[in-house]
Design a protein around this motif. Structure first.
Motif, PDB file in Angstrom:
ATOM      1  N   ALA A 161       0.697  -0.961   0.396  1.00  0.00           N
ATOM      2  CA  ALA A 161       0.229   0.803  -0.362  1.00  0.00           C
ATOM      3  C   ALA A 161       1.085   1.155   0.203  1.00  0.00           C
ATOM      4  N   GLY A 162      -0.027   2.422  -0.158  1.00  0.00           N
ATOM      5  CA  GLY A 162       0.977   3.587  -0.331  1.00  0.00           C
ATOM      6  C   GLY A 162       0.130   4.644   0.403  1.00  0.00           C
ATOM      7  N   VAL A 163       0.442   6.223   0.728  1.00  0.00           N
ATOM      8  CA  VAL A 163      -0.536   7.121   1.331  1.00  0.00           C
ATOM      9  C   VAL A 163      -0.274   7.868   0.523  1.00  0.00           C
ATOM     10  N   THR A 164      -0.692   8.895   0.089  1.00  0.00           N
ATOM     11  CA  THR A 164      -1.284  10.048  -0.302  1.00  0.00           C
ATOM     12  C   THR A 164      -1.320  11.072   0.227  1.00  0.00           C
ATOM     13  N   GLY A 165      -1.231  12.138  -0.474  1.00  0.00           N
ATOM     14  CA  GLY A 165      -1.088  13.694   0.923  1.00  0.00           C
ATOM     15  C   GLY A 165       0.559  13.930   0.783  1.00  0.00           C
ATOM     16  N   GLY A 166       0.991  14.190   1.757  1.00  0.00           N
ATOM     17  CA  GLY A 166       2.482  14.378   1.658  1.00  0.00           C
ATOM     18  C   GLY A 166       3.147  15.460   1.532  1.00  0.00           C
ATOM     19  N   ASN A 167       4.819  15.544   2.167  1.00  0.00           N
ATOM     20  CA  ASN A 167       5.162  16.535   0.931  1.00  0.00           C
ATOM     21  C   ASN A 167       5.855  16.846   0.010  1.00  0.00           C
ATOM     22  N   VAL A 168       6.620  17.606  -0.988  1.00  0.00           N
ATOM     23  CA  VAL A 168       7.190  17.698  -1.824  1.00  0.00           C
ATOM     24  C   VAL A 168       8.431  18.386  -2.173  1.00  0.00           C
ATOM     25  N   LEU A 169       8.936  17.423  -1.752  1.00  0.00           N
ATOM     26  CA  LEU A 169      10.697  18.955  -2.281  1.00  0.00           C
ATOM     27  C   LEU A 169      11.132  18.479  -3.821  1.00  0.00           C
ATOM     28  N   MET A 170      11.058  19.348  -4.454  1.00  0.00           N
ATOM     29  CA  MET A 170      11.303  19.639  -6.024  1.00  0.00           C
ATOM     30  C   MET A 170      12.396  20.287  -6.143  1.00  0.00           C
ATOM     31  N   VAL A 171      13.421  19.959  -6.758  1.00  0.00           N
ATOM     32  CA  VAL A 171      14.759  19.564  -7.261  1.00  0.00           C
ATOM     33  C   VAL A 171      14.876  20.465  -8.509  1.00  0.00           C
ATOM     34  N   ASP A 172      15.383  21.220  -8.163  1.00  0.00           N
ATOM     35  CA  ASP A 172      15.900  21.542  -9.606  1.00  0.00           C
ATOM     36  C   ASP A 172      17.378  21.137  -9.713  1.00  0.00           C
ATOM     37  N   LEU A 173      18.105  20.327 -10.995  1.00  0.00           N
ATOM     38  CA  LEU A 173      18.671  19.573 -11.425  1.00  0.00           C
ATOM     39  C   LEU A 173      19.668  20.520 -11.512  1.00  0.00           C
ATOM     40  N   THR A 174      19.473  21.233 -12.433  1.00  0.00           N
ATOM     41  CA  THR A 174      20.017  22.732 -13.244  1.00  0.00           C
ATOM     42  C   THR A 174      20.708  23.436 -12.589  1.00  0.00           C
ATOM     43  N   THR A 175      20.253  23.946 -11.274  1.00  0.00           N
ATOM     44  CA  THR A 175      21.212  24.908 -10.232  1.00  0.00           C
ATOM     45  C   THR A 175      21.265  24.265  -8.842  1.00  0.00           C
ATOM     46  N   GLY A 176      20.715  23.013  -8.731  1.00  0.00           N
ATOM     47  CA  GLY A 176      20.533  22.567  -6.893  1.00  0.00           C
ATOM     48  C   GLY A 176      19.927  23.089  -6.272  1.00  0.00           C
ATOM     49  N   SER A 177      19.033  24.269  -6.573  1.00  0.00           N
ATOM     50  CA  SER A 177      18.254  24.749  -5.484  1.00  0.00           C
ATOM     51  C   SER A 177      17.271  23.285  -5.422  1.00  0.00           C
ATOM     52  N   ALA A 178      16.814  23.411  -3.848  1.00  0.00           N
ATOM     53  CA  ALA A 178      15.350  22.922  -3.517  1.00  0.00           C
ATOM     54  C   ALA A 178      14.417  23.344  -3.217  1.00  0.00           C
ATOM     55  N   GLU A 179      13.316  23.181  -2.910  1.00  0.00           N
ATOM     56  CA  GLU A 179      12.383  23.762  -1.937  1.00  0.00           C
ATOM     57  C   GLU A 179      10.979  23.209  -2.320  1.00  0.00           C
ATOM     58  N   THR A 180      10.272  22.815  -0.422  1.00  0.00           N
ATOM     59  CA  THR A 180       9.791  22.045   0.017  1.00  0.00           C
ATOM     60  C   THR A 180       8.275  22.426  -0.505  1.00  0.00           C
ATOM     61  N   ARG A 181       7.552  21.690  -0.863  1.00  0.00           N
ATOM     62  CA  ARG A 181       5.694  22.021  -1.211  1.00  0.00           C
ATOM     63  C   ARG A 181       5.226  20.835  -0.044  1.00  0.00           C
ATOM     64  N   PRO A 182       4.541  21.975   1.530  1.00  0.00           N
ATOM     65  CA  PRO A 182       4.211  21.090   2.023  1.00  0.00           C
ATOM     66  C   PRO A 182       2.618  20.413   1.948  1.00  0.00           C
ATOM     67  N   GLY A 183       2.255  19.566   2.716  1.00  0.00           N
ATOM     68  CA  GLY A 183       1.072  19.021   2.381  1.00  0.00           C
ATOM     69  C   GLY A 183       0.740  18.016   3.587  1.00  0.00           C
ATOM     70  N   PRO A 184       0.027  17.215   3.126  1.00  0.00           N
ATOM     71  CA  PRO A 184      -1.531  16.756   4.640  1.00  0.00           C
ATOM     72  C   PRO A 184      -0.557  15.226   4.785  1.00  0.00           C
ATOM     73  N   VAL A 185      -1.107  14.874   5.966  1.00  0.00           N
ATOM     74  CA  VAL A 185      -0.845  13.456   5.969  1.00  0.00           C
ATOM     75  C   VAL A 185      -1.195  12.224   5.151  1.00  0.00           C
ATOM     76  N   GLY A 186      -1.361  11.417   4.821  1.00  0.00           N
ATOM     77  CA  GLY A 186      -1.811  10.461   4.523  1.00  0.00           C
ATOM     78  C   GLY A 186      -1.967   8.574   5.203  1.00  0.00           C
TER      79      GLY A 186
END
Length: 410
Positions: free
Chosen positions: A119-144
């Motif tokens: 099984a898996g869970v829905t929701g949750g955070n997403v860590l968005m990574v830009d491979l060209t710059t190495g930067s990363a941004e966390t986009r929050p989400g709910p508990v699943g």
């Protein structure tokens, strides 16, 4: 061997069989977890770590922080009569700007040692990574919430393997019968360290990474310190290996040093000696297997660093290429062949005084014939079928007759 039958008792889609009032909530403590070296209490629940707090404090690298918090080899383990299990979890999933979506993490359920559901869970955070710059941004989400129902109505041993490719904060565990910690079965404890391949990159599920498969075949208890991009001979990792109880230890060394173009040959040999010396401080006579890199054609004779190749991104394929120059080997740059030669020499030298130290050429796990049949999809990482092959090969070579981890050797 961890094949998931269609008639497995755990049904992740069925609604809970028990009314909410009948659920029993069990505190999530270290006694219910295996494969983690530390448990951090967060605002949501508990976060398993695969490196201790002291090690984490000595390095601020974001890739290491992400890798060690992903729960490869970590599982909830308990004994219960419950026929229904619910687990609330907050995941953090990686995503890469402009690249196809990564597969969702899976939880593998075992009942009395047999596969019983996924099984898996829905929701949750997403860590968005830009491979060209190495930067990363966390986009929050709910508990699943994930749910397994229809489990056999008897006392049984339950294991839930957490996703190997996501950070997982465990929020709540609910069952329709009491839960108790599972006693130690007395199996040998195998401690393994390696790169993203050992971590489980592109494996189908957490119990089918090659170390998990090898542990199942070898009948041992796994602690997996495979750290994507971070098998870099760090002293704090050596100390974590030193301080972790183990009956068997393996370290897979090389590919990340080339990926990162981290050091030259002059530094490599002494760094390996120091890494092994530290492990031996805590495990002076434990069977210790040094594994050289698997075949990786782009880096066999071409130094790093590894660089993302976006040429096929429009077709949904992110690949990698070697950005070094073969001529730079003369200046001491590392390639996989250079590393294998040095590791073999070094282990042979040390083994004269350390009969429990052993060497395995990684190409015996995945070599040229394997690459011809099962090429690396992104030029660096094996797919699910290749994880299975590597796991079976390692089990045969390490745990099989005459291997360094057999009872007569260990």
């Amino acid at each position: 061997m961890n094949d998931w039958p269609d008639d497995a008792p755990g049904d992740p889609t069925t609604a809970s069989a028990a009314p909410a009032a009948d659920w029993i909530t069990t505190p999530l403590t270290a006694g219910l977890l295996r494969g983690a070296l530390d448990l951090e209490h967060t605002e949501h629940g508990v976060l398993p770590h695969r490196l201790p707090a002291r090690a984490r404090a000595q390095c601020t690298d974001g890739l290491l922080a992400m890798a060690e918090a992903q729960a490869s080899g970590v599982r909830l383990v308990f004994r219960t009569r419950a026929t229904a299990i619910e687990l609330d979890a907050l995941r953090t999933k990686n995503a890469y700007q402009g690249a196809p979506p990564r597969p969702d993490g899976l939880y593998d359920l075992f009942v009395d040692g047999r596969p019983a559901g996924q099984a898996g869970v829905t929701g949750g955070n997403v860590l968005m990574v830009d491979l060209t710059t190495g930067s990363a941004e966390t986009r929050p989400g709910p508990v699943g919430t994930l749910r397994f129902t229809g489990l056999p109505d008897r006392v049984k041993d339950v294991e839930i393997w957490l996703p190997h490719n996501e950070i997982t904060q465990l929020v709540a565990l609910r069952t329709d019968a009491p839960v108790e910690p599972l006693p130690d079965a007395g199996r040998k404890k195998w401690l393994h360290h390696g790169s993203s391949i050992s971590h489980g990159s592109d494996a189908a599920s957490p119990s089918t990474t090659w170390p998990a498969l090898a542990a199942s075949l070898g009948g041992v208890e796994l602690t997996n310190l495979g750290l994507s991009g971070s098998a870099l001979l760090d002293p704090f990792t050596a100390r974590a290996l030193r301080d972790t109880p183990a009956d068997l230890i393996s370290v897979k060394i090389g590919i990340n040093l080339v990926n990162a173009d981290l050091m030259r040959l002059r530094a490599f040999g002494p760094a390996v000696h120091g890494f092994l010396d530290t492990i031996r401080e805590g495990h002076p006579g434990t069977p210790l297997l040094v594994v050289s890199p698997l075949l990786c054609p782009i880096h066999e004779d071409t130094p790093g660093p590894s660089a993302p190749d976006f040429s096929n991104l429009s077709a949904g394929k992110l690949q990698f290429r070697a950005a070094g120059d073969p001529a730079e080997r003369a200046a001491g740059k590392l390639t996989l062949n250079v590393i294998r030669e040095e590791l073999a020499r070094l282990v042979k030298q040390r083994a004269a005084d350390d009969p429990n130290l052993h060497y395995l050429d990684g190409r015996d796990l995945y070599g040229e014939a394997d690459f011809a049949e099962l090429p690396l999809p992104d030029q660096l990482h094996p797919d699910a079928a290749t994880h299975r092959r590597i796991g079976e090969r390692f089990a045969a070579l390490a745990f099989g007759s005459g291997g360094p981890f057999t009872a007569e050797r260990a």
